[in-house]
Design a protein around this motif. Structure first.
Motif, PDB file in Angstrom:
ATOM      1  N   ARG A  24     -13.043  23.732  79.612  1.00 16.10           N
ATOM      2  CA  ARG A  24     -14.463  23.389  79.498  1.00 16.10           C
ATOM      3  C   ARG A  24     -15.015  23.819  78.144  1.00 16.10           C
ATOM      4  O   ARG A  24     -15.778  23.071  77.519  1.00 16.10           O
ATOM      5  N   THR A  27     -13.829  21.374  75.618  1.00 18.81           N
ATOM      6  CA  THR A  27     -14.544  20.107  75.739  1.00 18.81           C
ATOM      7  C   THR A  27     -15.909  20.176  75.069  1.00 18.81           C
ATOM      8  O   THR A  27     -16.306  19.259  74.346  1.00 18.81           O
ATOM      9  N   VAL A  28     -16.630  21.263  75.304  1.00 12.28           N
ATOM     10  CA  VAL A  28     -17.952  21.425  74.687  1.00 12.28           C
ATOM     11  C   VAL A  28     -17.819  21.498  73.166  1.00 12.28           C
ATOM     12  O   VAL A  28     -18.573  20.852  72.429  1.00 12.28           O
ATOM     13  N   ALA A  31     -17.058  18.065  71.775  1.00 13.74           N
ATOM     14  CA  ALA A  31     -18.232  17.190  71.739  1.00 13.74           C
ATOM     15  C   ALA A  31     -19.057  17.462  70.488  1.00 13.74           C
ATOM     16  O   ALA A  31     -19.501  16.520  69.809  1.00 13.74           O
ATOM     17  N   GLY A  72     -24.715  18.835  70.327  1.00  6.46           N
ATOM     18  CA  GLY A  72     -23.484  18.749  71.104  1.00  6.46           C
ATOM     19  C   GLY A  72     -23.266  19.976  71.971  1.00  6.46           C
ATOM     20  O   GLY A  72     -22.807  19.887  73.108  1.00  6.46           O
ATOM     21  N   GLY A  76     -23.801  20.317  76.220  1.00  8.66           N
ATOM     22  CA  GLY A  76     -22.484  20.645  76.756  1.00  8.66           C
ATOM     23  C   GLY A  76     -22.502  21.896  77.612  1.00  8.66           C
ATOM     24  O   GLY A  76     -21.926  21.936  78.704  1.00  8.66           O
ATOM     25  N   TRP A  80     -21.928  22.104  81.638  1.00  8.86           N
ATOM     26  CA  TRP A  80     -20.950  23.047  82.172  1.00  8.86           C
ATOM     27  C   TRP A  80     -21.594  23.901  83.256  1.00  8.86           C
ATOM     28  O   TRP A  80     -21.046  24.086  84.341  1.00  8.86           O
ATOM     29  N   VAL A 132     -21.341  12.232  72.031  1.00 11.09           N
ATOM     30  CA  VAL A 132     -21.341  13.474  72.800  1.00 11.09           C
ATOM     31  C   VAL A 132     -21.034  13.182  74.266  1.00 11.09           C
ATOM     32  O   VAL A 132     -20.222  13.855  74.893  1.00 11.09           O
ATOM     33  N   LEU A 136     -18.068  14.673  76.585  1.00 13.84           N
ATOM     34  CA  LEU A 136     -18.443  15.604  77.650  1.00 13.84           C
ATOM     35  C   LEU A 136     -18.181  15.072  79.051  1.00 13.84           C
ATOM     36  O   LEU A 136     -17.635  15.789  79.896  1.00 13.84           O
ATOM     37  N   LEU A 140     -15.419  17.154  81.040  1.00  8.78           N
ATOM     38  CA  LEU A 140     -15.836  18.121  82.049  1.00  8.78           C
ATOM     39  C   LEU A 140     -15.511  17.631  83.452  1.00  8.78           C
ATOM     40  O   LEU A 140     -15.140  18.430  84.325  1.00  8.78           O
TER      41      LEU A 140
END
Length: 146
Positions: A24, A27-28, A31, A72, A76, A80, A132, A136, A140
């Motif tokens: 996670r 991923t953030v 982004a 971003g 994000g 999450w 983004v 995301l 996610l």
């Protein structure tokens, strides 16, 4: 083989908490990085001056690298947190979160569509929002507990 051998618990289908957290976080960060790359292309390669007028503000504000990275990271981290909350509440986290994320994306597009200074800025800002979201949402959702 011994009869007391235990089954392996870290199978690929059941991610560990640390693995989920890392995926996670990645991923953030991805982004934010993807948005920064798109911003650089729009600004430097295509020469579009990205400027937007926030809701209620009288003047246009230039959209710089810091704003793009924040644009971003903040959504994000919020996404999450919402996903983690849904998982704790026992909801069908992946499905519900993905629907909520899609609705939030559509609503977020109101900002660039109504607040861009020029047509190029509107297109560029919309591209940033979509970039983004494109990182995301699937990133996610992939980590969500079913």
């Amino acid at each position: 083989m011994s009869a007391t051998r235990t089954a392996r618990t870290n199978s690929p289908s059941v991610p560990t908490r640390a693995g989920t957290r890392g995926a996670r976080a990645l991923t953030v960060a991805a982004a934010a990085a993807a948005a920064l790359v798109v911003w650089a292309l729009i600004s430097y390669v295509f020469g579009v001056d990205l400027a937007a007028r926030p809701f209620g503000a009288p003047d246009y504000t230039p959209v710089g690298a810091a704003a793009v990275v924040a644009g971003g990271l903040v959504p994000g981290l919020c996404a999450w947190g919402l996903l983690a909350l849904m998982e704790r509440l026992g909801w069908r986290a992946r499905r519900v979160w993905t629907i909520v994320a899609g609705v939030v994306l559509v609503l977020s597009l109101a900002t660039p569509l109504t607040g861009g200074e020029t047509l190029g800025a509107v297109i560029g800002l919309t591209a940033l929002h979509l970039t983004v979201a494109a990182v995301l949402i699937p990133g996610l959702a992939r980590t969500a507990v079913r």
